[in-house]
Motif scaffolding. Structure first.
Motif, PDB file in Angstrom:
ATOM      1  N   LEU A  73      87.686  17.706  -8.746  1.00 32.94           N
ATOM      2  CA  LEU A  73      87.587  16.306  -9.157  1.00 32.94           C
ATOM      3  C   LEU A  73      86.806  16.179 -10.467  1.00 32.94           C
ATOM      4  CD1 LEU A  73      86.882  14.415  -5.803  1.00 32.94           C
ATOM      5  CD2 LEU A  73      89.071  14.964  -6.890  1.00 32.94           C
ATOM      6  N   PRO A  74      87.156  15.192 -11.301  1.00 31.74           N
ATOM      7  CA  PRO A  74      86.426  14.991 -12.557  1.00 31.74           C
ATOM      8  C   PRO A  74      85.006  14.498 -12.310  1.00 31.74           C
ATOM      9  CG  PRO A  74      87.955  13.185 -12.181  1.00 31.74           C
ATOM     10  CD  PRO A  74      88.247  14.214 -11.126  1.00 31.74           C
ATOM     11  N   SER A  75      84.134  14.746 -13.277  1.00 30.64           N
ATOM     12  CA  SER A  75      82.732  14.327 -13.189  1.00 30.64           C
ATOM     13  C   SER A  75      82.426  13.231 -14.206  1.00 30.64           C
ATOM     14  CB  SER A  75      81.793  15.508 -13.451  1.00 30.64           C
ATOM     15  OG  SER A  75      81.857  16.462 -12.422  1.00 30.64           O
ATOM     16  N   TRP A  76      81.658  12.257 -13.757  1.00 31.07           N
ATOM     17  CA  TRP A  76      81.085  11.205 -14.606  1.00 31.07           C
ATOM     18  C   TRP A  76      79.577  11.420 -14.535  1.00 31.07           C
ATOM     19  CZ3 TRP A  76      81.323   5.412 -12.708  1.00 31.07           C
ATOM     20  CH2 TRP A  76      80.627   4.580 -13.600  1.00 31.07           C
ATOM     21  N   LEU A  77      78.995  11.899 -15.625  1.00 29.42           N
ATOM     22  CA  LEU A  77      77.591  12.290 -15.612  1.00 29.42           C
ATOM     23  C   LEU A  77      76.693  11.167 -16.117  1.00 29.42           C
ATOM     24  CD1 LEU A  77      77.637  15.969 -16.952  1.00 29.42           C
ATOM     25  CD2 LEU A  77      77.750  15.154 -14.584  1.00 29.42           C
ATOM     26  N   ALA A  78      75.663  10.871 -15.357  1.00 31.52           N
ATOM     27  CA  ALA A  78      74.656   9.886 -15.742  1.00 31.52           C
ATOM     28  C   ALA A  78      73.452  10.592 -16.351  1.00 31.52           C
ATOM     29  CB  ALA A  78      74.235   9.079 -14.519  1.00 31.52           C
ATOM     30  N   GLY A  79      72.561   9.803 -16.958  1.00 31.74           N
ATOM     31  CA  GLY A  79      71.285  10.343 -17.394  1.00 31.74           C
ATOM     32  C   GLY A  79      71.041  10.385 -18.883  1.00 31.74           C
ATOM     33  N   ALA A  80      72.067  10.194 -19.719  1.00 37.65           N
ATOM     34  CA  ALA A  80      71.852  10.211 -21.169  1.00 37.65           C
ATOM     35  C   ALA A  80      71.096   8.954 -21.594  1.00 37.65           C
ATOM     36  CB  ALA A  80      73.179  10.306 -21.907  1.00 37.65           C
ATOM     37  N   ARG A  81      70.330   9.068 -22.671  1.00 35.73           N
ATOM     38  CA  ARG A  81      69.522   7.946 -23.148  1.00 35.73           C
ATOM     39  C   ARG A  81      70.063   7.313 -24.423  1.00 35.73           C
ATOM     40  NH1 ARG A  81      63.303  10.122 -22.131  1.00 35.73           N
ATOM     41  NH2 ARG A  81      63.554  10.538 -19.884  1.00 35.73           N
ATOM     42  N   SER A  82      71.157   7.856 -24.935  1.00 34.81           N
ATOM     43  CA  SER A  82      71.738   7.329 -26.168  1.00 34.81           C
ATOM     44  C   SER A  82      73.193   7.759 -26.239  1.00 34.81           C
ATOM     45  CB  SER A  82      70.990   7.868 -27.393  1.00 34.81           C
ATOM     46  OG  SER A  82      71.169   9.276 -27.492  1.00 34.81           O
ATOM     47  N   LEU A  83      73.930   7.145 -27.171  1.00 30.74           N
ATOM     48  CA  LEU A  83      75.317   7.545 -27.373  1.00 30.74           C
ATOM     49  C   LEU A  83      75.394   9.001 -27.803  1.00 30.74           C
ATOM     50  CD1 LEU A  83      78.339   7.066 -27.656  1.00 30.74           C
ATOM     51  CD2 LEU A  83      77.916   6.066 -29.912  1.00 30.74           C
ATOM     52  N   ALA A  84      74.482   9.413 -28.676  1.00 34.42           N
ATOM     53  CA  ALA A  84      74.486  10.810 -29.119  1.00 34.42           C
ATOM     54  C   ALA A  84      74.274  11.748 -27.937  1.00 34.42           C
ATOM     55  CB  ALA A  84      73.405  11.026 -30.177  1.00 34.42           C
ATOM     56  N   GLY A  85      73.353  11.376 -27.050  1.00 36.35           N
ATOM     57  CA  GLY A  85      73.118  12.195 -25.866  1.00 36.35           C
ATOM     58  C   GLY A  85      74.318  12.214 -24.944  1.00 36.35           C
ATOM     59  N   ALA A  86      74.990  11.062 -24.825  1.00 35.40           N
ATOM     60  CA  ALA A  86      76.183  10.992 -23.985  1.00 35.40           C
ATOM     61  C   ALA A  86      77.291  11.873 -24.541  1.00 35.40           C
ATOM     62  CB  ALA A  86      76.654   9.543 -23.874  1.00 35.40           C
TER      63      ALA A  86
END
Length: 269
Positions: free
Chosen positions: A224-237
């Motif tokens: 299954l695909p992953s949607w990862l949380a936790g980035a603090r900015s667009l660059a981090g995402a």
């Protein structure tokens, strides 16, 4: 009378023409991402009820529940309408859903006592769920039942048409055993697959490891695909797109970051 040398003028014209052609070719050679640069999507749910929602999102992900796996988001209809205004331009569906997950066992307001739910006898890979049992077999049935409810009684029309993200966070109730928790999520994924819907996994690496642990290739969660949380900015995402997926056979397709009080989502595909 003009004193310009015709040969020099023609040379200047050729130089200007060549420069213009080079500029056109350079623009055409830009990566599609640089030329189109689709913006982020957003996810919303019950905390945004009665509040102004983001505008101009490329895709929208709407929470079905009211914070717990056995509840309904009171603004689901309004927020689905909002998501339907998404502009597109990424590899994500314009509208997707996410559901709260949990495995409360004896602490829950309801717990299964058989392999039957919603009039269907479920093929349970962990065996028979029996009254008073809180292991993988009944956990699988609990997950199956919550997914069934999400698709049939929350107010979602045509549930098979959506991608359903399973929101896995430590804030909800879980068994101390990762096998039972994995079985719970497998039951949810199995129900969504049974109606022809797609499913995905949302979490952070640390929460996933604590709740579920390593997923074997035999599990229906594995690819299954992953949607990862936790980035603090667009660059981090954007950097997060290169992170390992939550399961060994999956791929990170969305990353989330928070800005200005909203959840933003970057498409990795």
């Amino acid at each position: 009378m003009s004193t310009r040398n015709p040969a020099v003028s023609r040379w200047h014209f050729r130089v200007v023409l060549a420069a213009a052609a080079a500029a056109v070719l350079a623009f055409a050679a830009l990566p599609a991402e640089a030329a189109t640069a689709p913006g982020p999507g957003n996810d919303v749910s019950w905390p945004q009820c009665g509040k102004a929602l983001p505008k101009g999102q490329t895709f929208g992900i709407v929470g079905v529940n009211n914070g717990l796996a056995n509840t309904t988001n009171p603004c689901l209809g309004t927020q689905l309408t909002w998501a339907g205004t998404s502009k597109g331009g990424t590899g994500q569906p314009l509208v997707a859903l996410y559901v709260n997950t949990a495995n409360p066992g004896a602490a829950g307001s309801w717990w299964p006592s058989s392999n039957t739910y919603g009039g269907t006898t479920v093929a349970n890979p962990y065996g028979e769920c029996t009254a008073g049992s809180y292991g993988p077999a009944c956990s699988y049935m609990y997950g199956y039942a919550k997914a069934y409810d999400d698709a049939t009684i929350r107010g979602v029309s045509n549930p098979a048409s959506y991608l359903w993200w399973l929101d896995v966070e430590t804030g909800n109730s879980w068994s101390q055993g990762t096998l039972a928790n994995r079985a719970d999520l497998e039951g949810m994924a199995a129900y969504f697959a049974s109606i022809g819907a797609r499913a995905g996994l949302y979490s952070t690496r640390s929460q996933w490891d604590q709740i579920v642990g390593t997923v074997p290739s035999s599990s229906n969660l594995y690819t299954l695909p992953s949607w990862l949380a936790g980035a603090r900015s667009l660059a981090g995402a954007k950097r997060g797109c290169a992170d390992a997926a939550l399961t060994g056979g999956g791929k990170v397709t969305v990353t989330q970051y928070v800005s200005g009080g909203f959840d933003f989502d970057h498409s990795c595909i």
